[in-house]
Design a protein around this motif. Sequence first.
Motif, PDB file in Angstrom:
ATOM      1  N   GLU A  10       0.832  -1.208   0.000  1.00  0.00           N
ATOM      2  CA  GLU A  10       0.000   0.000   0.000  1.00  0.00           C
ATOM      3  C   GLU A  10       0.869   1.261   0.000  1.00  0.00           C
ATOM      4  N   LEU A  11       1.952   1.239   0.778  1.00  0.00           N
ATOM      5  CA  LEU A  11       2.838   2.407   0.820  1.00  0.00           C
ATOM      6  C   LEU A  11       3.521   2.619  -0.529  1.00  0.00           C
ATOM      7  N   ARG A  13       2.339   2.190  -3.359  1.00  0.00           N
ATOM      8  CA  ARG A  13       1.425   2.777  -4.343  1.00  0.00           C
ATOM      9  C   ARG A  13       1.565   4.292  -4.403  1.00  0.00           C
ATOM     10  N   LEU A  14       2.119   4.894  -3.358  1.00  0.00           N
ATOM     11  CA  LEU A  14       2.217   6.352  -3.308  1.00  0.00           C
ATOM     12  C   LEU A  14       3.264   6.837  -4.299  1.00  0.00           C
ATOM     13  N   PRO A  15       3.044   7.998  -4.917  1.00  0.00           N
ATOM     14  CA  PRO A  15       3.986   8.481  -5.925  1.00  0.00           C
ATOM     15  C   PRO A  15       5.331   8.831  -5.295  1.00  0.00           C
ATOM     16  N   ILE A  17       7.392   6.803  -3.976  1.00  0.00           N
ATOM     17  CA  ILE A  17       7.783   5.844  -2.937  1.00  0.00           C
ATOM     18  C   ILE A  17       7.981   4.481  -3.589  1.00  0.00           C
TER      19      ILE A  17
END
Lengths: 197, 197
Positions: A10-11, A13-15, A17
């Motif tokens: 999930e982390l 998925r952040l731009p 990262i």
Amino acid sequence: VSSIEELTTELARLPGIGKKTAQRLTYYLIRQPAEQSRRLANALVTARERVRRCNNCYNLTEDEVCSICRDPRRDGSIICVVEEASDIGAIERSGEYRGLFHVLGGHLSPLDGIGPDDLTIAQLIHRVSQGEISEIILATNPSMEGEATALYVQRQLAERAGVRVTRIARGIPVGGDLEYTDGVTIAQALSARREMR
Amino acid sequence: VSSIEELTTELARLPGIGKKTAQRLTYYLIRQPAEQSRRLANALVTARERVRRCNNCYNLTEDEVCSICRDPRRDGSIICVVEEASDIGAIERSGEYRGLFHVLGGHLSPLDGIGPDDLTIAQLIHRVSQGEISEIILATNPSMEGEATALYVQRQLAERAGVRVTRIARGIPVGGDLEYTDGVTIAQALSARREMR
């Protein structure tokens, strides 16, 4: 461990990262007090649930109308047009501007299929036709698309009598991003704004 | 907007995430479907709640004993000693190691007040005294503190008859971090390990 992998996924998925940063963040969070993960989780859900667009200027807000539009000390005769709500914070930090804003929601990009109807251009023209507007400052990014968007909006507003349409000066490096520009540069760019013809 | 500021503040608490990155992530998340924020929020709380330390090796796990310690195909006569649970993944990716692990929970650091009792060194010695251990591979980081920790553990285990104590080779750049080392380098460092005296 599956719940660790899930958090990492999930982390990641952040731009901006990547997988390794996501892993590092996961191990960090697991070592911290549970309170920290809970606070971040709450902030995520709360922000996403409460935040909406201002009915007037399309800034992000938790109310019908944003705090800038509601502020009686702001000069309602000037509208600064930006691409994204996040650009407003950058301009506010410059301390040079006391008018209102209008968030377009992006820039024209024919290749990505983003035309005038995908932005809040019609709503801007409606605002101009309703109120006592003396100046529209076009503060889209100094990129190809930002310039094209500014030019398009200027053409739409050109026939309105009594409304100056200005373009923020190129004090911001070409290709740069308004959101990440320091307050001093933004202040200079604002004060050197010139008439668009 | 306060819920936006709150999310930015919580994100900026994470290591390596400054205020501007936190802001960028916040605006990104607000534009995404609510489902994405909810999934990340759930993953955060679930991981923090479920994850605990393995009773045997102090690896992270959702059970009493971790999957590596439970795996009957692993060679229970070798223990690879690492600083953090996150180092285990790096060694596993090298594909070179089939023994068990022991997570110290950090390294000795007198200046930060971290002494032997703050690490799981006594528990490691207990494991060695209980089982049929033929080799302890010390795979703490090749930093000042990692070397000092390896030396300390080696001294503690020196008197045990029949237990080789080896140190992972310096194929990893000095000052580097095991967690971020590629599998090939780790494989080389493992196979070039030498006796500690």
